[in-house]
Scaffold this motif. Sequence first.
Motif, short mmCIF file in Angstrom:
data_model
loop_
_atom_site.label_atom_id
_atom_site.label_comp_id
_atom_site.label_asym_id
_atom_site.label_seq_id
_atom_site.Cartn_x
_atom_site.Cartn_y
_atom_site.Cartn_z
N THR A 146 0.84 -1.19 0.00
CA THR A 146 0.00 0.00 0.00
C THR A 146 0.88 1.25 0.00
N ASP A 147 0.61 2.15 -0.92
CA ASP A 147 1.28 3.46 -0.96
C ASP A 147 0.64 4.31 0.13
N LEU A 148 1.35 4.47 1.25
CA LEU A 148 0.74 5.09 2.43
C LEU A 148 0.42 6.56 2.24
N LEU A 149 1.27 7.27 1.51
CA LEU A 149 0.99 8.69 1.29
C LEU A 149 -0.28 8.84 0.47
N GLY A 150 -0.42 8.06 -0.59
CA GLY A 150 -1.65 8.10 -1.37
C GLY A 150 -2.86 7.64 -0.59
N GLU A 151 -2.68 6.63 0.25
CA GLU A 151 -3.78 6.09 1.05
C GLU A 151 -4.35 7.11 2.02
N PHE A 152 -3.45 7.85 2.69
CA PHE A 152 -3.90 8.77 3.73
C PHE A 152 -4.09 10.20 3.25
N GLN A 153 -3.39 10.59 2.17
CA GLN A 153 -3.49 11.97 1.70
C GLN A 153 -4.19 12.10 0.35
N GLY A 154 -4.38 11.00 -0.35
CA GLY A 154 -5.12 11.05 -1.60
C GLY A 154 -4.31 11.58 -2.77
N GLU A 155 -4.99 11.84 -3.86
CA GLU A 155 -4.34 12.25 -5.10
C GLU A 155 -3.73 13.65 -5.02
N ASP A 156 -4.07 14.41 -3.99
CA ASP A 156 -3.49 15.74 -3.84
C ASP A 156 -2.14 15.73 -3.12
N ALA A 157 -1.66 14.56 -2.74
CA ALA A 157 -0.40 14.48 -2.02
C ALA A 157 0.75 14.96 -2.90
N TYR A 158 1.73 15.60 -2.28
CA TYR A 158 2.91 16.04 -3.04
C TYR A 158 4.10 16.16 -2.10
N THR A 159 5.29 15.89 -2.67
CA THR A 159 6.53 16.08 -1.92
C THR A 159 7.52 16.92 -2.72
N TYR A 160 7.12 17.39 -3.91
CA TYR A 160 7.97 18.30 -4.66
C TYR A 160 7.08 19.25 -5.46
N VAL A 161 7.59 20.42 -5.73
CA VAL A 161 6.96 21.39 -6.61
C VAL A 161 8.06 21.90 -7.54
N PHE A 162 7.81 21.85 -8.86
CA PHE A 162 8.84 22.27 -9.80
C PHE A 162 8.19 22.78 -11.07
N ASP A 163 8.53 23.99 -11.46
CA ASP A 163 8.02 24.59 -12.70
C ASP A 163 6.50 24.47 -12.81
N GLY A 164 5.82 24.76 -11.73
CA GLY A 164 4.36 24.74 -11.76
C GLY A 164 3.75 23.36 -11.65
N MET A 165 4.57 22.32 -11.52
CA MET A 165 4.06 20.96 -11.38
C MET A 165 4.29 20.47 -9.96
N LEU A 166 3.47 19.53 -9.53
CA LEU A 166 3.68 18.92 -8.22
C LEU A 166 3.34 17.44 -8.29
#
Length: 322
Positions: free
Chosen positions: A187-207
């Motif tokens: 199980t991808d825990l970040l996706g499981e608990f934070q959903g599709e809005d999860a992010y750990t980087y932001v670059f050139d307007g993308m996350l």
Amino acid sequence: MRDLLLRADRALLGTTMTADAWVRVAGGRIVATGAGDAGAEPDASVALLVPGFVDLHCHGGAGAAFDDEGADWDAALALHAAHGTTAQALSLVSAPIGALVPRVRAAAVRAAADDRVLGIHLEGPFLAASHRGAHDPAALTAPTAEAVEALLEAGDGRLLQVTMAPELPASYDHEDPIVNLEAAGFTDLLGEFQGEDAYTYVFDGMLGYLDYGLADADLVSSVVGAAAWHANTDEPGLIDYTMEFKQDAQDALWAPDAYRASDHDAVVIGLDLAEDDAECGHPVFGDDRPVHGGDHPGRGFCDGDGPGRGHGHSHGDWPRAW
């Protein structure tokens, strides 16, 4: 395995060094501790009693490497046990997939048969050449679907942890290696608990996210929360970690704070491995506490719907995580 009552002049019980302590063991597990009269004569007495070390990164010992065919693994494990290690992972260094697969298979056989072995740690080959340390650059490779599938098959459920460089191709969420791991029961825990809005980087307007905590079915029942610690992505560009192209006045704003921790956000995972069901809430952050700033609440720690209900695990049935 017989029941035992152990007495110690001093014992580390929880986080407290306790004098005249006793520990009761039944079925190979500690079932009670205390101080003073234990109500029975002890089976053994010692001066000092402390928990054993759990080593999650160990490549061998006593002249034997776990990568080497025919190495004396008994001698390696005995050496670490003599110095207080009661459970450990078998760490393997980077090697071409064709050479690594039989090594993983041999380690999996040992892990299944030896209660001292928690599982397998792969310190590669999914490393970046620029940060490979002592690893052979010729042995490094990207985490392709085929490579991940071959290692999962060889590991036979005994892969405990894998070092994977997030900057490599095919390391992104929803790409083949991560999809294959999920198909294998992780199980991808970040996706499981934070959903599709999860992010750990932001670059050139993308996350998005390249940073993971993955757990198998045994471990996921003990996870009470997972969130990204936004110590990098949410910093203003004015004070970001790189000093390139900055004027002197901007350089002067540098401070040794959390924004200098990494160029990615860390994934924080809460575990409750207690015997009883976990209480609602994250064991570190507490109920509904923001992970970093008021705009980024630690969703999932106390929503009542996630898998955060803790259960204990007996030795020999340890959960696996990537």
